[in-house]
Motif scaffolding. Structure first.
Motif, PDB file in Angstrom:
ATOM      1  N   TRP A 120       1.027  -1.555   0.080  1.00  0.00           N
ATOM      2  CA  TRP A 120      -0.585  -0.148  -0.292  1.00  0.00           C
ATOM      3  C   TRP A 120       0.903   1.456  -0.023  1.00  0.00           C
ATOM      4  O   TRP A 120       0.611   2.210  -0.830  1.00  0.00           O
ATOM      5  CB  TRP A 120      -1.509   0.195   1.332  1.00  0.00           C
ATOM      6  CG  TRP A 120      -1.799  -1.076   0.308  1.00  0.00           C
ATOM      7  CD1 TRP A 120      -1.930  -2.129   1.513  1.00  0.00           C
ATOM      8  CD2 TRP A 120      -3.081  -0.944   0.109  1.00  0.00           C
ATOM      9  NE1 TRP A 120      -3.290  -3.262   1.000  1.00  0.00           N
ATOM     10  CE2 TRP A 120      -3.585  -2.325  -0.132  1.00  0.00           C
ATOM     11  CE3 TRP A 120      -3.518   0.061  -1.268  1.00  0.00           C
ATOM     12  CZ2 TRP A 120      -5.168  -2.793  -0.671  1.00  0.00           C
ATOM     13  CZ3 TRP A 120      -4.501  -0.263  -2.365  1.00  0.00           C
ATOM     14  CH2 TRP A 120      -5.352  -1.159  -1.663  1.00  0.00           C
ATOM     15  N   PRO A 121       1.844   1.637   0.815  1.00  0.00           N
ATOM     16  CA  PRO A 121       2.394   2.675   0.543  1.00  0.00           C
ATOM     17  C   PRO A 121       3.367   3.122  -0.859  1.00  0.00           C
ATOM     18  O   PRO A 121       3.350   3.979  -1.427  1.00  0.00           O
ATOM     19  CB  PRO A 121       3.581   2.268   1.393  1.00  0.00           C
ATOM     20  CG  PRO A 121       3.556   1.514   2.498  1.00  0.00           C
ATOM     21  CD  PRO A 121       2.850   0.250   1.411  1.00  0.00           C
ATOM     22  N   ARG A 122       3.730   2.175  -1.662  1.00  0.00           N
ATOM     23  CA  ARG A 122       4.375   2.247  -3.035  1.00  0.00           C
ATOM     24  C   ARG A 122       2.278   2.111  -3.923  1.00  0.00           C
ATOM     25  O   ARG A 122       2.873   2.473  -4.962  1.00  0.00           O
ATOM     26  CB  ARG A 122       4.919   0.627  -3.114  1.00  0.00           C
ATOM     27  CG  ARG A 122       6.385   0.760  -2.847  1.00  0.00           C
ATOM     28  CD  ARG A 122       6.489   0.059  -3.493  1.00  0.00           C
ATOM     29  NE  ARG A 122       8.246  -0.430  -2.702  1.00  0.00           N
ATOM     30  CZ  ARG A 122       9.465  -1.597  -3.615  1.00  0.00           C
ATOM     31  NH1 ARG A 122       9.236  -2.302  -3.945  1.00  0.00           N
ATOM     32  NH2 ARG A 122      10.392  -1.043  -2.603  1.00  0.00           N
ATOM     33  N   ILE A 123       1.706   1.685  -3.463  1.00  0.00           N
ATOM     34  CA  ILE A 123       0.084   1.644  -4.348  1.00  0.00           C
ATOM     35  C   ILE A 123       0.300   3.087  -4.158  1.00  0.00           C
ATOM     36  O   ILE A 123       0.001   4.011  -5.025  1.00  0.00           O
ATOM     37  CB  ILE A 123      -0.693   1.314  -3.875  1.00  0.00           C
ATOM     38  CG1 ILE A 123      -0.212  -0.615  -4.741  1.00  0.00           C
ATOM     39  CG2 ILE A 123      -1.617   1.836  -4.457  1.00  0.00           C
ATOM     40  CD1 ILE A 123      -1.726  -0.689  -3.761  1.00  0.00           C
ATOM     41  N   VAL A 124       0.304   4.530  -2.765  1.00  0.00           N
ATOM     42  CA  VAL A 124      -0.280   5.251  -3.016  1.00  0.00           C
ATOM     43  C   VAL A 124       1.188   6.426  -3.877  1.00  0.00           C
ATOM     44  O   VAL A 124       0.623   7.084  -4.501  1.00  0.00           O
ATOM     45  CB  VAL A 124      -0.472   5.850  -1.061  1.00  0.00           C
ATOM     46  CG1 VAL A 124      -0.212   7.372  -1.216  1.00  0.00           C
ATOM     47  CG2 VAL A 124      -1.068   5.144  -1.022  1.00  0.00           C
ATOM     48  N   LYS A 125       2.378   5.837  -3.414  1.00  0.00           N
ATOM     49  CA  LYS A 125       3.585   6.584  -4.605  1.00  0.00           C
ATOM     50  C   LYS A 125       2.912   6.448  -6.147  1.00  0.00           C
ATOM     51  O   LYS A 125       3.252   7.307  -6.714  1.00  0.00           O
ATOM     52  CB  LYS A 125       5.141   5.784  -4.402  1.00  0.00           C
ATOM     53  CG  LYS A 125       5.431   6.497  -3.294  1.00  0.00           C
ATOM     54  CD  LYS A 125       6.216   6.148  -2.805  1.00  0.00           C
ATOM     55  CE  LYS A 125       6.724   6.095  -1.511  1.00  0.00           C
ATOM     56  NZ  LYS A 125       8.198   5.454  -0.658  1.00  0.00           N
ATOM     57  N   CYS A 126       2.835   4.891  -6.700  1.00  0.00           N
ATOM     58  CA  CYS A 126       2.363   4.796  -7.582  1.00  0.00           C
ATOM     59  C   CYS A 126       0.817   5.969  -8.445  1.00  0.00           C
ATOM     60  O   CYS A 126       1.318   5.604  -9.746  1.00  0.00           O
ATOM     61  CB  CYS A 126       1.861   3.627  -7.732  1.00  0.00           C
ATOM     62  SG  CYS A 126       2.281   3.097  -9.821  1.00  0.00           S
ATOM     63  N   GLY A 127      -0.068   6.003  -7.297  1.00  0.00           N
ATOM     64  CA  GLY A 127      -0.862   6.324  -8.350  1.00  0.00           C
ATOM     65  C   GLY A 127      -0.643   8.047  -7.580  1.00  0.00           C
ATOM     66  O   GLY A 127      -1.237   8.568  -8.808  1.00  0.00           O
ATOM     67  N   THR A 128       0.123   8.475  -6.890  1.00  0.00           N
ATOM     68  CA  THR A 128       0.818   9.902  -7.472  1.00  0.00           C
ATOM     69  C   THR A 128       1.566  10.322  -8.578  1.00  0.00           C
ATOM     70  O   THR A 128       1.412  11.205  -9.166  1.00  0.00           O
ATOM     71  CB  THR A 128       1.195  10.426  -6.080  1.00  0.00           C
ATOM     72  OG1 THR A 128       0.721  10.145  -5.084  1.00  0.00           O
ATOM     73  CG2 THR A 128       1.809  11.570  -6.067  1.00  0.00           C
ATOM     74  N   LEU A 129       2.165   9.379  -9.012  1.00  0.00           N
ATOM     75  CA  LEU A 129       3.349   9.421 -10.602  1.00  0.00           C
ATOM     76  C   LEU A 129       2.233   9.459 -11.301  1.00  0.00           C
ATOM     77  O   LEU A 129       1.832  10.213 -12.523  1.00  0.00           O
ATOM     78  CB  LEU A 129       4.051   8.600 -10.510  1.00  0.00           C
ATOM     79  CG  LEU A 129       4.431   8.201 -11.788  1.00  0.00           C
ATOM     80  CD1 LEU A 129       5.585   9.364 -11.765  1.00  0.00           C
ATOM     81  CD2 LEU A 129       5.193   6.915 -11.734  1.00  0.00           C
ATOM     82  N   ILE A 130       0.610   9.116 -11.056  1.00  0.00           N
ATOM     83  CA  ILE A 130      -0.539   8.474 -12.551  1.00  0.00           C
ATOM     84  C   ILE A 130      -0.665   9.991 -12.230  1.00  0.00           C
ATOM     85  O   ILE A 130      -0.952  10.658 -13.619  1.00  0.00           O
ATOM     86  CB  ILE A 130      -1.330   7.284 -12.237  1.00  0.00           C
ATOM     87  CG1 ILE A 130      -0.193   6.191 -12.362  1.00  0.00           C
ATOM     88  CG2 ILE A 130      -2.252   7.311 -13.369  1.00  0.00           C
ATOM     89  CD1 ILE A 130      -1.775   4.857 -11.734  1.00  0.00           C
ATOM     90  N   GLY A 131      -1.401  10.686 -11.258  1.00  0.00           N
ATOM     91  CA  GLY A 131      -2.042  11.446 -11.404  1.00  0.00           C
ATOM     92  C   GLY A 131      -1.065  12.772 -11.539  1.00  0.00           C
ATOM     93  O   GLY A 131      -1.723  13.811 -12.151  1.00  0.00           O
TER      94      GLY A 131
END
Length: 186
Positions: A120-131
Motif C-alpha cells: 500500500w505505501p508504494r500503491i500511494v506513490k504509484c497513484g501519485t505518479l499517475i495523477g
C-alpha cells in the motif's frame, strides 16, 4: 506434514501433477469462503480487469505520437492542424509526449503489480505518479493546442480507477483488522 506425505506418495506413483491439480481445485473451491480469499480475488480482478487494460490504453495513446506513413512527424489524429506557427513546437514536443504516455502505461502496470502484492505505501506513490503525469500531460497538450478529447475519457477512467483502489484499500483494512482481532483472541 500430511500434505508432504501425500505428495511423496504421489511422486512414488508418478502422479505429482495430478496431486498438484487436485490441490489447486480444492484451493479454488475454498478461496471464496474466506474474506481474505475474496479480497485476493477482488485484487486480481481489479488488476486484470481495469489496470492492465488501462495500461494498454496508455500504450495505444503513445502509438499516436510515433511517425507513420500518414504523418511522418507523428501526431496523427492528435489535432495537429496546418497551423504553421505551432507545427514546429508540436513536433518538438513529440518525444516528451511519447515518454509521458509510456510512463503512464508503465505506471499502470506497476500499480497492478503492487495491488496484487498488497504494497500500500508504494500503491500511494504509484497513484501519485499517475495523477502527476496525467496533469502534466493535460497541461502540456493544452499549451501545444493539441486535441484533448483522448484525455477526457482517460480522466473519467482514472476517477473510476481511484475509487476502485480506495474501496479495495478500505476492504483490505477491514479484512486484516478482523484477522488481527482473531489472532489476538487466540
Amino acid at each position: 506434514m500430511a500434505m508432504e506425505a501425500e505428495f511423496e506418495a504421489a511422486v512414488e506413483d508418478r502422479r505429482p501433477f495430478l496431486f498438484a491439480l487436485g490441490c489447486l481445485f480444492a484451493a479454488w473451491r475454498e478461496i471464496g469462503k474466506h474474506s481474505e480469499g475474496r479480497l485476493i480475488l477482488a485484487n486480481y480482478a481489479l488488476a486484470l480487469g481495469l489496470l492492465i487494460p488501462m495500461a494498454a490504453l496508455q500504450f495505444q495513446q503513445a502509438v499516436r505520437f510515433l511517425p507513420s506513413a500518414e504523418s511522418p512527424f507523428g501526431l496523427q489524429g492528435a489535432g495537429a492542424g496546418p497551423n504553421l506557427y505551432l507545427i514546429w513546437s508540436q513536433n518538438s514536443a513529440i518525444p516528451i509526449l511519447l515518454i509521458t504516455w509510456l510512463l503512464l502505461g508503465m505506471a499502470h502496470l506497476c500499480l497492478a503489480w503492487l495491488l496484487v502484492e498488497g504494497d500500500w505505501p508504494r500503491i500511494v506513490k504509484c497513484g501519485t505518479l499517475i495523477g502527476a503525469a496525467m496533469i502534466t500531460l493535460t497541461l502540456f497538450m493544452s499549451v501545444l493546442m493539441l486535441d484533448l478529447s483522448p484525455l477526457r475519457a482517460q480522466v473519467a477512467e482514472l476517477a473510476i480507477e481511484l475509487a476502485a483502489v480506495v474501496s479495495i484499500s478500505r476492504w483490505h483494512i477491514r479484512v486484516f483488522a478482523d484477522v488481527s482481532r482473531e489472532m489476538r483472541a487466540r
